[in-house]
Design an enzyme around this catalytic site. Structure first.
Site, PDB file in Angstrom:
ATOM      1  N   GLY A 265       0.822  -1.208   0.000  1.00 38.18           N
ATOM      2  CA  GLY A 265       0.000   0.000   0.000  1.00 38.18           C
ATOM      3  C   GLY A 265       0.848   1.247   0.000  1.00 38.18           C
TER       4      GLY A 265
ATOM      5  N   GLY B 250      -0.488   4.238   0.251  1.00 37.90           N
ATOM      6  CA  GLY B 250      -1.357   5.298   0.778  1.00 37.90           C
ATOM      7  C   GLY B 250      -0.685   5.987   1.952  1.00 37.90           C
ATOM      8  N   PHE B 251      -1.494   6.638   2.775  1.00 39.66           N
ATOM      9  CA  PHE B 251      -0.933   7.395   3.895  1.00 39.66           C
ATOM     10  C   PHE B 251      -0.118   6.502   4.821  1.00 39.66           C
ATOM     11  CE2 PHE B 251      -4.384  10.300   2.746  1.00 39.66           C
ATOM     12  CZ  PHE B 251      -3.686  11.492   2.733  1.00 39.66           C
ATOM     13  N   GLY B 252      -0.654   5.321   5.136  1.00 35.32           N
ATOM     14  CA  GLY B 252       0.039   4.438   6.065  1.00 35.32           C
ATOM     15  C   GLY B 252       1.317   3.891   5.453  1.00 35.32           C
TER      16      GLY B 252
ATOM     17  N   GLU C 266     -18.860  17.327   1.806  1.00 39.94           N
ATOM     18  CA  GLU C 266     -17.960  18.103   0.948  1.00 39.94           C
ATOM     19  C   GLU C 266     -18.386  17.999  -0.518  1.00 39.94           C
ATOM     20  OE1 GLU C 266     -14.063  17.989   3.839  1.00 39.94           O
ATOM     21  OE2 GLU C 266     -14.021  16.686   2.103  1.00 39.94           O
TER      22      GLU C 266
ATOM     23  N   ASP D  76      -6.774   2.117   7.530  1.00 38.76           N
ATOM     24  CA  ASP D  76      -8.193   1.772   7.379  1.00 38.76           C
ATOM     25  C   ASP D  76      -8.457   0.275   7.546  1.00 38.76           C
ATOM     26  OD1 ASP D  76      -8.617   4.396   6.835  1.00 38.76           O
ATOM     27  OD2 ASP D  76      -9.325   4.124   4.778  1.00 38.76           O
TER      28      ASP D  76
ATOM     29  N   ALA E 207      -6.878   9.624   7.708  1.00 38.37           N
ATOM     30  CA  ALA E 207      -5.446   9.658   7.432  1.00 38.37           C
ATOM     31  C   ALA E 207      -4.581   9.757   8.699  1.00 38.37           C
ATOM     32  CB  ALA E 207      -5.143  10.803   6.470  1.00 38.37           C
TER      33      ALA E 207
END
Ligand SMILES: Cc1cc2nc3c(=O)[nH]c(=O)nc-3n(C[C@H](O)[C@H](O)[C@H](O)COP(=O)(O)OP(=O)(O)OC[C@H]3O[C@@H](n4cnc5c(N)ncnc54)[C@H](O)[C@@H]3O)c2cc1C
Length: 441
Positions: free
Chosen positions: A22, A24-26, A181, A311, A326
């Site tokens: 991954g 992503g953020f992690g 949003e 997540d 996040a």
């Protein structure tokens, strides 16, 4: 794929191999926190870029270009000597053999950090999944943008009033930050920008509806801020309907549990998320939203060499599951990386303790709600904080600069820079009888 120098070969390596799944953020933060470790770090992702999901809704509403919120993995790690990347889909994890099963063969690991994120949860509503849109990746955001703009092009030359009404009705389902949003942003795209492109457009005939099944928006925010969000959205001409549950959608009509229905050619589903489906193939304990239950050290019980973060991980904080946001992924990444380092250097492991930095949600131009520590605020100041935080979080100077330029341009000129229909959504092909309904999305 155990060839001599392939990603699966451990024999030729003396150093331990940490595989991070991954980008992503992690994943990115974990790999960065392992930068000076005496180990080989292999990141595996099916995309070659890190995606800044919090601004996906701005791609969907023509505010920023896709390339402004994505950053190539190899560019992020260009200077990290112990890093390598494998572009592959991970289809399974053999926990006993310590192997990933990927689209490019098996990949061995000594330590594994799974930061695979989540996916949309339609809660078994197949018709909604088939005919609605969700917002998880760049393709989803571009599909929504193409579709929304196309609805206006079609409505402009449509004479049947009922068809026209459905074309101009945009329903967003889910009152969390993404739904709020997106609803605020679509409403402003229409009222402030498209109204100039379509001089004959009567904005009074366009409906943007936000449906939420509970009795308030923005769960997790203080109730007064949730209320502020409802009022602000209503001022921006979003119809907020609370305690409404969607039961089905055929592409033209949305059925509600109340017995009511809404004619709409657009439904955006922002009502549910669960752990990425790779976890379904893993024989490990799962918590809510199919997230993998982890120990306080973020290790998978019985498999101390495997960490799950972000997540995809389930852990409680103050009696509640940690939110799928996040900051959780970023903070857990630091702890997981530190614990791998501690293991290799013979030190005791740390427990993960979440430090809640607060919550932010924007509701369009000059409007946001924010909770930071004990402080709650809304309106322009909250909006400025939201802008600053999101710019800070974006990876890459170019992306920050381009997003800032787009925001300034939109703010000063009441424009949306990316009002492009770059491909015809399959929904249009369906309307033209070019494809079968199941190919709609
Ligand atoms: C539309 C939207 C808006 C959001 N807004 C906010 C916000 O405003 N604030 C906030 O804090 N959070 C927000 N979030 C949530 C936030 O983005 C996530 O909590 C965060 O990204 C989780 O990080 P992660 O590392 O766990 O997973 P992700 O960042 O999702 O990264 C997962 C990575 O794993 C890869 N991957 C997954 N499965 C596989 C596989 N089988 N094989 C190969 N690669 C795989 C994916 O390609 C992806 O790159 C938002 C999310 C969405 C979708």
């Amino acid at each position: 794929m155990r060839q001599k120098d392939g990603p699966g070969n451990l024999e030729s390596q003396r150093r331990p191999r940490v595989v991070v799944v991954g980008a992503g953020f992690g994943g990115v933060n974990a790999a960065q926190n392992l930068s000076n470790l005496d180990a080989d770090i292999l990141m595996v992702d099916r995309r070659n870029y890190h995606l800044f999901q919090p601004l996906l809704y701005q791609v969907a509403t023509a505010g920023v270009a896709p390339s402004d919120i994505a950053y190539p993995v190899r560019a992020i790690f260009r200077r990290q000597k112990n890093f390598d990347f494998l572009l592959a889909q991970v289809n399974g994890v053999d926990l006993e053999q310590r192997k990933l099963l990927t689209s490019r063969g098996a990949v061995d690991y000594d330590y594994l950090i799974l930061s695979i994120g989540g996916e949309t949860n339609f809660f078994g509503l197949d018709s909604v999944q088939e005919n609605g849109f969700d917002l998880k990746d760049i393709d989803d955001a571009e599909n929504i943008r193409n579709h929304v703009l196309l609805m206006f092009e079609k409505a402009r030359h449509e004479e049947d009033e009922e068809i026209c009404r459905a074309l101009r009705t945009f329903v967003i389902v889910g009152g969390g930050p993404t739904g709020v949003e997106t609803a605020g942003s679509i409403s402003e795209l229409i009222r402030l920008v498209l109204v100039k492109d379509f001089p004959d457009l009567d904005v009074g005939e366009v409906r943007v509806i936000l449906l939420e099944m509970t009795e308030e928006l923005l769960p997790g925010f203080p109730p007064d801020l949730s209320e502020k969000a409802v009022n602000t959205l209503r001022r921006k001409r979003v119809e907020v309907r609370l305690k409404e549950t969607v039961t089905g959608y055929d592409g033209e009509s949305i059925s509600l549990k109340s017995g009511d229905s809404i004619l709409a050619n657009t439904l955006i589903w922002a009502a549910g998320v669960r752990a990425e489906k790779l976890v379904d193939s893993m024989e490990v304990q799962k918590g809510k939203q199919e997230r993998v239950v982890v120990e306080e050290t973020l290790q998978v019980p019985g498999h101390p060499e495997v960490y799950v973060i972000g997540d995809a991980a389930f852990m409680e904080h103050d009696g509640q599951p940690l939110p799928m946001v996040a900051p959780v992924a970023i903070q857990q990444a630091k702890t997981a990386a530190k614990n791998i380092r501690n293991t290799l250097e013979g030190r005791p492991l740390e427990k993960f303790v979440y430090k809640d930095p607060g919550s932010l949600a924007t509701i369009g131009r000059s409007a946001a709600v924010a909770r930071i520590g004990r402080f709650k605020f809304h309106g322009f100041i909250a909006w400025i904080v939201w802008l600053a935080v999101h710019l800070f979080w974006l990876i890459g100077f170019r992306n920050r600069l381009f997003v800032l330029i787009d925001w300034a341009w939109d703010y000063i000129l009441y424009e949306r820079a990316v009002r492009l229909i770059t491909s015809h959504p399959k929904s249009e092909q369906h309307d033209l009888n070019l494809v079968e309904r199941e190919d709609k999305r």
